[in-house]
Motif scaffolding. Structure first.
Motif, short mmCIF file in Angstrom:
data_model
loop_
_atom_site.label_atom_id
_atom_site.label_comp_id
_atom_site.label_asym_id
_atom_site.label_seq_id
_atom_site.Cartn_x
_atom_site.Cartn_y
_atom_site.Cartn_z
N TYR A 11 0.86 -1.19 0.19
CA TYR A 11 -0.11 -0.31 -0.40
C TYR A 11 1.12 1.41 -0.22
O TYR A 11 0.50 2.50 -0.51
CB TYR A 11 -1.15 0.55 0.81
CG TYR A 11 -1.80 -1.14 1.22
CD1 TYR A 11 -2.94 -1.26 0.73
CD2 TYR A 11 -1.93 -1.75 2.65
CE1 TYR A 11 -4.33 -2.21 0.95
CE2 TYR A 11 -3.11 -2.94 2.54
CZ TYR A 11 -3.61 -3.11 1.59
OH TYR A 11 -4.84 -3.93 1.55
N TYR A 12 2.29 1.57 0.73
CA TYR A 12 2.85 2.43 0.42
C TYR A 12 3.51 2.80 -0.62
O TYR A 12 4.02 4.11 -1.15
CB TYR A 12 3.95 2.25 1.95
CG TYR A 12 3.30 2.65 3.21
CD1 TYR A 12 2.24 2.45 3.90
CD2 TYR A 12 4.17 1.53 4.36
CE1 TYR A 12 1.40 2.06 4.08
CE2 TYR A 12 3.72 1.29 5.47
CZ TYR A 12 2.60 1.79 6.19
OH TYR A 12 1.40 1.98 6.86
N THR A 13 3.58 1.79 -1.68
CA THR A 13 4.05 1.84 -2.80
C THR A 13 3.92 3.01 -3.23
O THR A 13 2.23 3.56 -3.41
CB THR A 13 4.79 1.10 -3.61
OG1 THR A 13 3.28 0.06 -3.99
CG2 THR A 13 5.78 -0.05 -3.25
N SER A 14 4.18 3.29 -5.15
CA SER A 14 3.56 4.88 -5.95
C SER A 14 1.97 4.30 -6.32
O SER A 14 2.28 2.57 -6.81
CB SER A 14 4.35 5.15 -6.73
OG SER A 14 4.08 3.84 -7.80
N ALA A 15 1.11 4.71 -7.34
CA ALA A 15 -0.27 4.59 -7.63
C ALA A 15 -0.22 4.27 -8.57
O ALA A 15 -0.37 3.42 -9.33
CB ALA A 15 -0.92 6.13 -7.71
N ASP A 16 0.51 4.50 -9.26
CA ASP A 16 2.04 3.81 -10.74
C ASP A 16 2.17 2.04 -10.37
O ASP A 16 1.51 1.15 -10.96
CB ASP A 16 2.81 4.10 -11.32
CG ASP A 16 2.37 6.05 -11.82
OD1 ASP A 16 1.52 5.64 -12.92
OD2 ASP A 16 3.59 6.38 -12.16
N LEU A 17 2.28 1.73 -9.81
CA LEU A 17 2.18 0.45 -8.97
C LEU A 17 1.62 -0.36 -8.65
O LEU A 17 1.03 -0.97 -8.40
CB LEU A 17 3.47 0.60 -8.13
CG LEU A 17 5.07 0.47 -8.80
CD1 LEU A 17 6.57 0.88 -7.88
CD2 LEU A 17 5.77 -0.41 -9.55
N GLN A 18 1.03 0.47 -7.57
CA GLN A 18 -0.49 -0.12 -7.14
C GLN A 18 -1.97 -0.73 -8.22
O GLN A 18 -2.05 -2.22 -8.73
CB GLN A 18 -1.28 0.55 -6.11
CG GLN A 18 -0.50 0.95 -4.62
CD GLN A 18 -0.88 1.19 -3.91
OE1 GLN A 18 -1.95 1.26 -3.33
NE2 GLN A 18 0.33 2.60 -3.22
N PHE A 76 -2.89 6.39 1.31
CA PHE A 76 -3.92 7.05 0.87
C PHE A 76 -4.90 6.80 -0.70
O PHE A 76 -6.00 7.27 -1.21
CB PHE A 76 -3.67 8.88 0.70
CG PHE A 76 -3.93 9.58 2.01
CD1 PHE A 76 -3.46 8.41 3.34
CD2 PHE A 76 -4.13 10.71 2.36
CE1 PHE A 76 -3.70 8.98 4.16
CE2 PHE A 76 -3.62 11.39 3.50
CZ PHE A 76 -2.94 10.36 4.96
N HIS A 77 -4.51 6.36 -1.91
CA HIS A 77 -4.93 6.69 -3.01
C HIS A 77 -5.29 4.67 -3.19
O HIS A 77 -6.10 4.81 -3.56
CB HIS A 77 -3.40 5.93 -4.17
CG HIS A 77 -3.46 5.16 -5.42
ND1 HIS A 77 -3.62 5.85 -6.65
CD2 HIS A 77 -3.35 3.75 -6.40
CE1 HIS A 77 -4.25 5.37 -7.43
NE2 HIS A 77 -4.04 3.75 -6.85
N LYS A 78 -5.01 4.16 -1.98
CA LYS A 78 -6.07 2.91 -1.93
C LYS A 78 -7.66 3.39 -1.21
O LYS A 78 -8.15 2.90 -1.10
CB LYS A 78 -5.38 1.93 -1.34
CG LYS A 78 -6.55 -0.15 -0.99
CD LYS A 78 -6.10 -0.49 -2.44
CE LYS A 78 -7.80 -1.63 -2.43
NZ LYS A 78 -7.34 -2.24 -4.11
N MET A 79 -6.96 3.93 -0.23
CA MET A 79 -8.50 4.22 0.89
C MET A 79 -8.83 5.14 -0.07
O MET A 79 -10.47 5.23 0.12
CB MET A 79 -7.72 5.30 2.02
CG MET A 79 -6.90 4.41 3.10
SD MET A 79 -6.38 5.50 4.25
CE MET A 79 -7.93 5.25 5.05
N ARG A 80 -8.64 6.28 -0.83
CA ARG A 80 -9.98 6.86 -1.59
C ARG A 80 -10.44 6.19 -2.38
O ARG A 80 -11.80 5.98 -3.15
CB ARG A 80 -8.76 7.99 -2.61
CG ARG A 80 -8.79 9.26 -1.70
CD ARG A 80 -7.16 9.92 -2.78
NE ARG A 80 -6.61 10.67 -1.35
CZ ARG A 80 -5.59 11.82 -1.42
NH1 ARG A 80 -4.78 10.95 -2.26
NH2 ARG A 80 -5.11 12.65 -1.52
N ALA A 81 -9.48 5.00 -3.48
CA ALA A 81 -10.71 4.11 -4.51
C ALA A 81 -11.98 3.27 -2.81
O ALA A 81 -13.15 2.75 -3.68
CB ALA A 81 -9.75 2.74 -5.11
#
Length: 347
Positions: free
Chosen positions: A52-59, A271-276
């Motif tokens: 979860y702590y990696t970049s949005a691109d990788l997620q 935050f990327h995953k939380m917002r999704a």
């Protein structure tokens, strides 16, 4: 409760966080990299697991290609169960080592082998083994954020999501615990379970930076916000939380609680995953500035930031950055990890 003083505690190495360098790409560069990476992953029967702590691109890439975005426990489970012959681990080195420990027959690659962890670095295997030898009456429980060699010396491995339940289980059996490496998570587990625990004195450079006084002030300006805190944070920060939990538990809290705003004390990569997962809700970083502030990374791990699309493509093109573990170490380490996985599966 104050952290117990360890008379024979070794002097820990000084941890210096590297500069924060996050990958920056144009839309055209991103598109080109993603197309090439997806082709090579298919050709090499590879799957990407990203923290979860990696970049949005990788997620996004992990999910788009049938991989996994999760915490360290689910990363371990997913990589072990997936039929791919190559596992690419976007995270920090102990995560790649865990994947290799569980999957000796598979090739395990990482975008950057220098992506380390301050907790892992604060617990050198030789010093830790000597400390364990001084306390042979204690069950050795180590957090997943440790090297393969430290796991090989342990009786149990735990994650932030399993730590309380496993230590509670051992405590009910009358066991005394030697815990490493995170003193804050260890103190949280000890306070929650009442177990007799000796605590190694490591800490996470990200979570230790959160400030209780400034968080209390932030709560006053956002009175309707729920405070979500990772248990690697200092005791005073944890005391202000509405929910204390692992990364997965924090995401679930954001989904399930009725609050519209959340103050989050963990790495802002989540935050990327939380917002999704919870669209329409507002997520605020817990404060890391204030009196006594010393953080350089603040709310993001500089080692996690070493992962990117460019170096992911490089390892696929060259086979570089393969995780290799001596077999005797792996055979010992897998026992402590498997205990955790079996315990979690039973519950």
């Amino acid at each position: 409760m104050t952290i117990q003083t360890l008379v024979h505690m070794p002097v820990l190495p000084k941890i210096i966080a590297p500069p924060m360098i996050e990958e920056s790409l144009t839309d055209a560069e991103r598109s080109t990299l993603l197309a090439r990476i997806k082709t090579l992953m298919a050709q090499q029967n590879a799957v990407l697991v990203a923290h979860y702590y990696t970049s949005a691109d990788l997620q996004d890439l992990a999910e788009d290609t049938g991989g996994c975005v999760s915490d360290s426990l689910e990363m371990a489970r997913f990589g072990h169960a997936h039929p791919a012959k190559t596992i690419i681990v976007a995270g920090v080195k102990f995560m790649g080592e865990t994947a290799k420990i569980l999957n000796p027959e598979k090739r395990v690659l990482m975008p950057d082998l220098n992506a380390n962890c301050s907790l892992d670095m604060a617990c050198p295997a030789d010093a830790f083994a000597a400390f364990c030898d001084q306390h042979p009456d204690r069950v050795v429980v180590v957090y997943a954020n440790t090297s393969a060699a430290v796991k090989a010396r342990a009786d149990w491995v735990v994650t932030s999501g399993t730590a309380v339940k496993i230590v509670e289980h051992l405590h009910k059996q009358g066991k005394k615990i030697l815990w490493a490496p995170d003193k804050h998570l260890g103190e949280y587990v000890r306070t929650t379970t009442g177990a007799d625990m000796l605590l190694w004195q490591g800490s996470c450079v990200v979570h230790e930076a959160f400030k209780a006084k400034e968080l209390a002030a932030m709560k006053l300006t956002h009175p309707d916000a729920a405070v979500l805190v990772h248990p690697e944070s200092p005791e005073e920060v944890i005391a202000l939380a509405d929910v204390v939990g692992s990364t997965t538990q924090i995401i679930r809290a954001a989904q399930n609680l009725p609050n519209r705003e959340f103050i989050v004390a963990t790495d802002n990569g989540i935050f990327h995953k939380m917002r999704a997962a919870a669209p329409g809700k507002i997520f605020l970083e817990a404060p890391t500035a204030g009196v006594g502030a010393t953080c350089k990374s603040c709310a993001h791990c500089p080692w996690m930031a070493m992962n990117g699309l460019r170096n992911l493509l490089h390892v696929l093109e060259t086979g570089a950055n393969e995780i290799l573990i001596d077999e005797p170490v792996r055979q010992r380490a897998v026992l402590s990890i498997q205990r955790m996985l079996d315990f979690a599966a039973q519950r």
